[in-house]
Write an enzyme that holds these catalytic residues in place. Structure first.
Site, short mmCIF file in Angstrom:
data_model
loop_
_atom_site.label_atom_id
_atom_site.label_comp_id
_atom_site.label_asym_id
_atom_site.label_seq_id
_atom_site.Cartn_x
_atom_site.Cartn_y
_atom_site.Cartn_z
N ALA A 178 -12.42 -1.32 -7.93
CA ALA A 178 -11.29 -2.24 -7.82
C ALA A 178 -11.52 -3.30 -6.75
CB ALA A 178 -10.00 -1.47 -7.55
N ASN A 222 -14.40 6.61 -5.01
CA ASN A 222 -13.78 5.67 -4.09
C ASN A 222 -12.33 5.38 -4.50
OD1 ASN A 222 -13.16 3.61 -2.33
ND2 ASN A 222 -15.17 2.67 -2.43
N ASP A 223 -12.15 4.60 -5.56
CA ASP A 223 -10.78 4.25 -5.97
C ASP A 223 -9.91 5.48 -6.23
OD1 ASP A 223 -11.62 1.68 -5.87
OD2 ASP A 223 -11.81 1.42 -8.04
N VAL A 224 -10.51 6.51 -6.81
CA VAL A 224 -9.69 7.66 -7.23
C VAL A 224 -9.24 8.53 -6.06
CG1 VAL A 224 -10.73 7.72 -9.53
CG2 VAL A 224 -11.64 9.21 -7.75
#
Ligand code: NDP
Length: 468
Positions: A433, A392-394
Site C-alpha cells: 500500500a 507488512n500491510d496485513v
C-alpha cells in the site's frame, strides 16, 4: 445416438466441475479438484469433437496446438505471478466468448437469418459485450499487476469519469437493443462491430481508475464476467454444459470477490469506482524521526527459545524469498522445545487469495497449525513472540487507528498486541500500500533486517546449534 452420448458426456463433465470446486475447499483435496477440472474439460472437448456436425478437424488440431503453445509456458510462471497469469486466462476466455458470438451472428445472418430470434440475439449481445470487455479489462489488469511499462500502475482518473463511463455504456446498450430488435436490417451487420469496439473500450475504461491493490478483487470480478459470457454463449449456441460451467465460474468469481472485499473492508462499489491507491503514499507522522530497533539473530534465537507461545505471521516477503521450507525448519526447532507455534493467516496476505496456505502446504506444515485472522486475534495478547516474516500491510495498526490511511478499516492481524515482535524484512521500504508501518517503531518490536530465507536459515542454525 451421438446426441445422447454427448449429452451424457456433458452431464458427467458438469458433475466433475462441481466436484472440482467442492474439492478446492481444502488443501487436502485441492489436487483432486484440479484433476477433476482437467478431466471435465477433456471430456467436454472430446464429446463435442465427436459430434458429426464437427467436420473441420484440422482447425481443431491447430487450435489445440496453439492452446498448448500458450498454456504450457503460462503454467510455469512463478507463484508470485499467478494473479496476472489468471487475468490472462480470463482474457482468453473473454476473447473466445466474444469471437464465438461474432462468428455465430454473421454465420446465422448469411445462412439462417430466421434463427436470429429475439432470445438468441439477447444472448449473443450479452455474450459479446461481456466477452470483449473481459478481454481488454483482463489484459489491463494483467499489465498493471505485471507492472508493464506502458500500463499506468496508479489509478487514472479525470472529472466526470463515472458519468462518461455510464454514458458510453448507455450508448452501447442502445445500439445493442437496436441490433437485437432488427438483427437482419441492412445496418445491423455494420453496427455490430461498433458494439464490439465499444465493449473493448469499455473494458479499458473500467479498469484504468482502479489501483493495483484492488486488482485481485477486480480479477475475481472479471472471472465472473467471463463466466457470465460463457452462460450467454451457452444460450446462444444451445449448449447446456457451457451454461452450467459458466454459471459455476460466474458465481464462484463473484463469491471470491465478495470474500476479498470483506477481508479488505471495502465495498464492491468502492472497489469498482473508488480509485483506491490514488491516495498519495504518506509517511506516518514524523516517521523519519522514528527509530527502528534492530536485533541480532543470536538475540532473537534466545528470546524464541524462552517463549512458550510463538505466532508466525507470513506475508508477501515469505513468497518472494521462498522462505517456506526454512520456516518449516524453524517450526520444527520450536516444536521440539515444546513451544506452541501457530501461523496467523490473513486472507489477503501475499498477492493472491490462499497464497500463504499454498506456500505453507508446500512445506508440509500441518493445516491444523494454520489459524485464520479472526481466530488468532483474541489470543494475541498472550503471545510471547509474534514473528513477522515479510508481512507488512496485513499487520499495520494504522488500519485500526489512522483514518487518513489508505488501508484504514482493513482488518489486520494484531501483531502489535503480542508481548514482543520480531519483524523480518530487507529494508525500510513500505509494503504494497506504500505506507509506513507503526508496528516497526513500537517499543516491543525488534527488526531482523535481511532476506527472509537467510534470516530464518540463520535462526534455525542458532537453534539447532544450541540444542544438544
Ligand atoms: P506487503 O506487500 O504489504 O509487504 C511485504 C513486505 O515483505 C515488504 O514490506 C517487503 O519489505 C518484504 N519483503 C519483500 N521481499 C522480501 C524478502 N525477500 N525477504 C524479506 N522480506 C521481504 O505484504 P503483506 O502480505 O503484508 O500484504 C499484502 C498486501 O498486498 C496487502 O496490501 C493486500 O491488500 C495486497 N494484495 C493482496 C492480494 C491477495 O489476494 N492476497 C492481491 C493484491 C494485493 P522489504 O522490501 O523491505 O524487504
Amino acid at each position: 445416438m451421438m446426441y445422447g452420448i454427448s449429452q451424457f458426456g456433458y452431464l458427467v463433465a458438469s458433475a466433475l466441475f462441481i466436484f472440482a470446486l467442492h474439492w478446492m475447499n481444502t488443501p487436502a483435496t485441492a489436487r483432486k479438484g484440479v484433476y477433476a477440472g482437467v478431466a471435465a474439460t477433456a471430456i467436454a472437448i472430446g464429446v463435442t469433437w465427436a459430434e458429426p456436425s464437427v467436420v473441420h478437424h484440422v482447425w481443431i488440431v491447430l487450435a489445440i496446438a496453439a492452446g498448448f503453445a500458450v498454456g504450457v509456458p503460462l503454467s510455469r510462471v512463478p507463484l508470485t505471478a499467478v494473479p496476472q497469469r489468471t487475468a490472462l486466462s480470463h482474457a482468453f476466455g473473454g476473447a473466445a466468448a466474444g469471437l464465438v458470438g461474432t462468428a455465430e451472428y454473421y454465420l446465422q445472418l448469411s445462412e439462417a437469418p430466421a434463427h436470429l430470434t429475439a432470445f438468441r440475439m439477447v444472448a449473443l449481445i450479452a455474450e459479446i459485450i461481456l466477452g470483449y470487455l473481459t478481454l481488454t479489462g483482463s489484459l489491463m489488469a494483467a499489465g498493471k499487476l505485471q507492472e508493464v511499462k506502458w500500463v499506468p500502475q496508479r489509478p487514472v482518473t479525470y472529472p466526470m469519469q463515472n458519468v462518461i463511463n455510464l454514458l458510453l455504456f448507455g450508448v452501447t446498450l442502445a445500439l445493442a437493443t437496436a441490433v437485437t430488435m432488427h438483427p437482419t436490417a441492412a445496418w445491423a451487420p455494420l453496427t455490430f462491430p461498433i458494439i464490439i469496439a465499444m465493449a473493448l473500450l469499455f473494458g479499458v475504461l473500467l479498469i484504468i481508475p482502479i489501483g493495483g491493490a484492488d486488482m485481485p478483487t477486480v480479477i475475481a470480478i472479471l472471472n465472473s464476467y467471463a463466466g457470465l459470457s460463457a452462460v450467454a454463449m451457452g444460450f446462444a449456441i444451445d449448449n447446456k454444459l457451457l451454461i452450467t460451467a459458466g454459471a459455476l465460474d460466474g458465481s464462484s468469481g463473484l463469491i471470491l470477490a465478495i470474500i476479498m472485499c470483506k477481508a479488505m473492508n471495502r465495498s464492491f462499489t468502492n472497489v469498482l469506482f473508488g480509485a483506491f491507491g490514488q491516495v498519495k503514499p504518506v509517511k506516518a507522522d514524523g516517521a523519519e524521526a522514528k527509530i527502528y530497533k534492530s536485533e541480532t539473530v543470536e538475540g532473537a534465537a534466545q528470546v524464541l527459545e524462552q517463549a512458550s507461545f510463538v505466532v508466525i505471521i507470513p506475508g508477501y516477503g515469505m513468497a518472494v524469498a521462498q522462505a517456506q521450507h526454512k520456516v518449516r525448519e524453524l517450526y520444527d526447532q520450536l516444536k521440539k522445545r515444546g513451544i506452541t507455534v501457530k501461523f496467523a493467516i490473513h486472507p489477503v496476505a501475499g498477492r493472491m487469495p490462499g497464497h500463504m496456505n499454498v506456500l505453507l502446504a508446500e512445506a508440509d506444515i500441518p493445516y491444523t497449525d494454520l489459524v485464520e485472522m479472526d481466530e488468532i486475534n483474541p489470543d494475541m495478547p498472550q503471545v510471547d513472540v509474534a514473528l513477522v516474516v515479510g508481512a507488512n500491510d496485513v499487520v499495520n495498526p494504522a488500519a485500526r487507528t489512522d483514518k487518513s490511511s489508505p488501508i484504514y478499516g482493513m482488518p489486520i492481524i494484531e501483531a502489535d498486541k503480542a508481548r514482543s515482535v520480531f519483524a523480518i524484512k530487507r529494508s525500510k521500504n513500505p509494503g504494497f500500500a506504500g505506507i509506513d508501518n507503526e508496528l516497526y517503531f513500537s517499543d516491543r518490536t525488534w527488526m531482523l533486517f535481511g532476506d527472509a530465507k537467510n534470516v530464518i536459515g540463520e535462526l534455525v542454525k542458532q537453534l539447532a546449534g544450541g540444542m544438544h
